[in-house]
Design a protein around this motif. Structure first.
Motif, mmCIF file in Angstrom:
data_model
loop_
_atom_site.group_PDB
_atom_site.id
_atom_site.type_symbol
_atom_site.label_atom_id
_atom_site.label_comp_id
_atom_site.label_asym_id
_atom_site.label_seq_id
_atom_site.Cartn_x
_atom_site.Cartn_y
_atom_site.Cartn_z
ATOM 1 N N GLY A 1 0.824 -1.212 0.000
ATOM 2 C CA GLY A 1 0.000 0.000 0.000
ATOM 3 C C GLY A 1 0.852 1.253 0.000
ATOM 4 N N GLU A 2 1.889 1.247 0.829
ATOM 5 C CA GLU A 2 2.787 2.405 0.874
ATOM 6 C C GLU A 2 3.543 2.553 -0.433
ATOM 7 O OE1 GLU A 2 6.360 4.153 3.771
ATOM 8 O OE2 GLU A 2 5.228 2.357 4.330
ATOM 9 N N GLY B 1 2.505 1.547 -3.289
ATOM 10 C CA GLY B 1 1.546 1.983 -4.304
ATOM 11 C C GLY B 1 1.388 3.494 -4.319
ATOM 12 N N GLU B 2 1.350 4.099 -3.130
ATOM 13 C CA GLU B 2 1.261 5.555 -3.061
ATOM 14 C C GLU B 2 2.527 6.198 -3.633
ATOM 15 O OE1 GLU B 2 0.588 6.451 1.009
ATOM 16 O OE2 GLU B 2 -1.461 5.611 1.052
ATOM 17 N N THR B 3 3.672 5.623 -3.304
ATOM 18 C CA THR B 3 4.923 6.139 -3.856
ATOM 19 C C THR B 3 4.948 5.975 -5.366
ATOM 20 O OG1 THR B 3 6.111 5.609 -1.817
ATOM 21 C CG2 THR B 3 7.433 5.917 -3.793
ATOM 22 N N ALA C 1 2.444 5.973 -7.385
ATOM 23 C CA ALA C 1 1.550 6.960 -7.995
ATOM 24 C C ALA C 1 2.246 8.318 -8.106
ATOM 25 C CB ALA C 1 0.269 7.080 -7.179
ATOM 26 N N ARG C 2 2.996 8.677 -7.072
ATOM 27 C CA ARG C 2 3.712 9.956 -7.131
ATOM 28 C C ARG C 2 4.860 9.895 -8.124
ATOM 29 N NH1 ARG C 2 2.442 9.722 -1.491
ATOM 30 N NH2 ARG C 2 4.457 8.731 -1.028
ATOM 31 N N GLU D 1 10.601 10.876 -3.069
ATOM 32 C CA GLU D 1 10.092 9.528 -3.346
ATOM 33 C C GLU D 1 11.218 8.504 -3.279
ATOM 34 O OE1 GLU D 1 7.025 9.412 -3.135
ATOM 35 O OE2 GLU D 1 6.902 11.597 -3.279
ATOM 36 N N ASN E 1 11.575 7.789 0.265
ATOM 37 C CA ASN E 1 10.505 6.893 0.736
ATOM 38 C C ASN E 1 10.844 5.437 0.434
ATOM 39 O OD1 ASN E 1 9.006 9.038 1.657
ATOM 40 N ND2 ASN E 1 7.709 9.159 -0.146
ATOM 41 N N THR F 1 9.083 -1.472 -7.675
ATOM 42 C CA THR F 1 8.439 -0.155 -7.765
ATOM 43 C C THR F 1 9.366 0.843 -8.448
ATOM 44 O OG1 THR F 1 7.194 -0.587 -5.735
ATOM 45 C CG2 THR F 1 7.380 1.715 -6.446
#
Length: 493
Positions: free
Chosen positions: A181-182, A184-186, A188-189, A205, A208, A226
């Protein structure tokens, strides 16, 4: 005739025919055990213990709800297991005939009833544990390939029954799910860096990703996947933004696998990005920026196949900068300062390479109006020469004449000698390529001399006489023609 009396099958309760006011219960230990092992407390119902069945059933329900929602842990699963063991043991204890003397033989139907409740529960329990194991296997396989999408798909298959059958196993992949989940947010950015060409949002990012890698080293493949997904979308549509992104990747300082993976992509993409950025800057007339981009490629990647193109671009950028300097030095039309301090342009056509050698005119334009149109251009980029025409000067003396001057009011008269000079036009011709002086001309034009009367200005009663130096009288067209004739061998040899 004899008669037989059928045996009396009616049980006798109590000793010597006395009747027990409470009939005995048909207890089958195995049936009771199976009934209670089903979690439905059917064994207690077989024993006629409805109140006990209701109370223990409520406790069982509460424990299962807590296990499936709040306490999905091994220790609480052990609590539930102990409760289950207590139900089974207590049912067995009661089914053995406590108090003693109340046991009768078992009933096949009750055994079947107990099995009918227990076996489906056992089957469901087994299948759910297999289901949990399958989910965990899929999660583990997805982690090995670094695929968070497959992790999410596997975890989405969980349901409440999985937590009841195997709570610790069902929550085993929850940590990986949170990591994904974390990530995935990264991701997206990072995608926004590509779609919005916003390289400035990249550094946080990367941090992160390093933070997730540091806290979850076993999920390194998920982190690097990722990053790889982002790197796979490079280059950006703007090569200059791509260069900025690559500079950020190359300068990332955290010593981990994220940095190593990020740095590895830079040599593959940087040469094309630098050349593309240089071309883009060149087209927008940012000559210094283009020069810097081309020079970086030659310095950092001299063996790149794009090095020759960068070298050509560097030459073009330098020439464009030189041309700007020449244009700045030329100034406005009447400015002749360029000829005293000429700037060079290495992209200019060499002098005498073509005829006519076109020129840009600067300075006094009074006598250049008769030059042929194909000699003169407005843009120095099209001219190998710059011609600076200075204002006219007094040239050689043609003749000196005596004139009598004086004031009629004062009756003071005197003789003045007036020298008549040719009209001279200084012209300097500069080669733009080298800044060398091609020609330093001093065009002189003769004309009419010694007119009968010379007019001059007096100031009140003070009369100094006419100027001792005067120009010959010659039409401007003659001067213009002389200028043209003097330039002809230079411009159109």
């Amino acid at each position: 005739m004899s008669t037989a009396q059928a045996p009396d099958d009616t049980p006798e309760y109590g000793p010597e025919g006395t009747t027990d006011p409470e009939p005995p219960v048909n207890r089958d230990p195995l049936a009771v055990i199976l009934g209670n092992a089903s979690f439905f407390n059917v064994g207690y119902l077989m024993l006629g213990r409805r109140g006990l069945a209701a109370v223990t059933g409520l406790v069982t329900l509460i424990l299962l709800i807590i296990l499936g929602t709040a306490a999905r842990t091994l220790w609480f699963e052990i609590v539930v297991l102990l409760w289950w063991t207590a139900l089974v043991g207590h049912g067995w204890y009661l089914a053995q005939g406590w108090p003693r003397g109340r046991h009768r033989g078992g009933s096949r139907s009750r055994l079947i009833l107990g099995a009918a409740f227990f076996l489906p529960v056992l089957l469901a329990f087994s299948l759910l544990r297999v289901h949990v194991a399958s989910i965990n296997s899929r999660v583990a396989a997805a982690v090995r390939t670094g695929d968070c999408r497959r992790v999410a798909a596997a975890l989405d298959d969980r349901w409440a029954g999985d937590y009841l059958a195997n709570a610790p196993g069902a929550v085993q992949g929850a940590g990986t799910g949170r990591v994904c989940g974390e990530l995935g947010e990264t991701a997206a950015r990072l995608a926004a860096v590509v779609t919005n060409s916003d390289p400035n949002s990249l550094p946080p990012e990367l941090k992160n990703l390093s933070a997730v890698l540091a806290t979850h080293p076993d999920d390194d493949k998920l982190v690097l996947r990722t990053l790889d997904d982002f790197l796979g979308r490079l280059p950006l549509s703007n090569p200059c933004d791509t260069t900025t992104v690559l500079d950020t990747l190359g300068s990332y300082s955290t010593r981990d696998a994220v940095r190593d993976r990020a740095k590895a992509v830079v040599p593959r993409l940087a040469p094309a990005a630098l050349v593309g950025c240089g071309d883009r800057e060149f087209q927008s007339k940012d000559w210094n920026g283009a020069k810097s981009s081309y020079q970086r490629l030659l310095d950092d990647y001299p063996q790149s196949p794009l090095a020759p193109k960068a070298f050509i671009g560097l030459i073009a950028a330098n020439q464009a900068i030189e041309l700007d300097h020449v244009r700045t030095g030329l100034g406005a039309g009447s400015d002749t300062s360029y000829c005293s301090n000429p700037a060079t342009w290495s992209g200019a056509t060499p002098y005498r390479a073509a005829s006519p050698n076109r020129a840009v005119l600067r300075g006094d334009s009074a006598y250049t109006n008769q030059l042929p149109a194909d000699w003169v251009v407005d843009d120095v980029a099209k001219a190998p020469l710059v011609i600076c025409v200075s204002p006219k000067e007094q040239g050689d003396i043609v003749q000196s004449c005596e004139y009598q001057s004086g004031s009629v009011l004062t009756s003071l008269y005197g003789t003045n000698t007036v020298s008549f000079h040719k009209i001279a036009v200084p012209i300097r011709v500069i080669e733009v390529l080298t800044g060398h002086v091609v020609a330093n001309l001093f065009v002189q034009v003769d004309g009419t001399i010694c007119p009968a009367v010379i007019s001059y200005t007096t100031y009140g009663s003070f009369d100094t006489g006419p100027s001792p130096d005067e120009y010959v009288d010659a039409p401007d067209t003659d001067v213009s023609a002389a200028v043209r004739d003097a330039l002809a061998p230079i411009i159109s040899p």
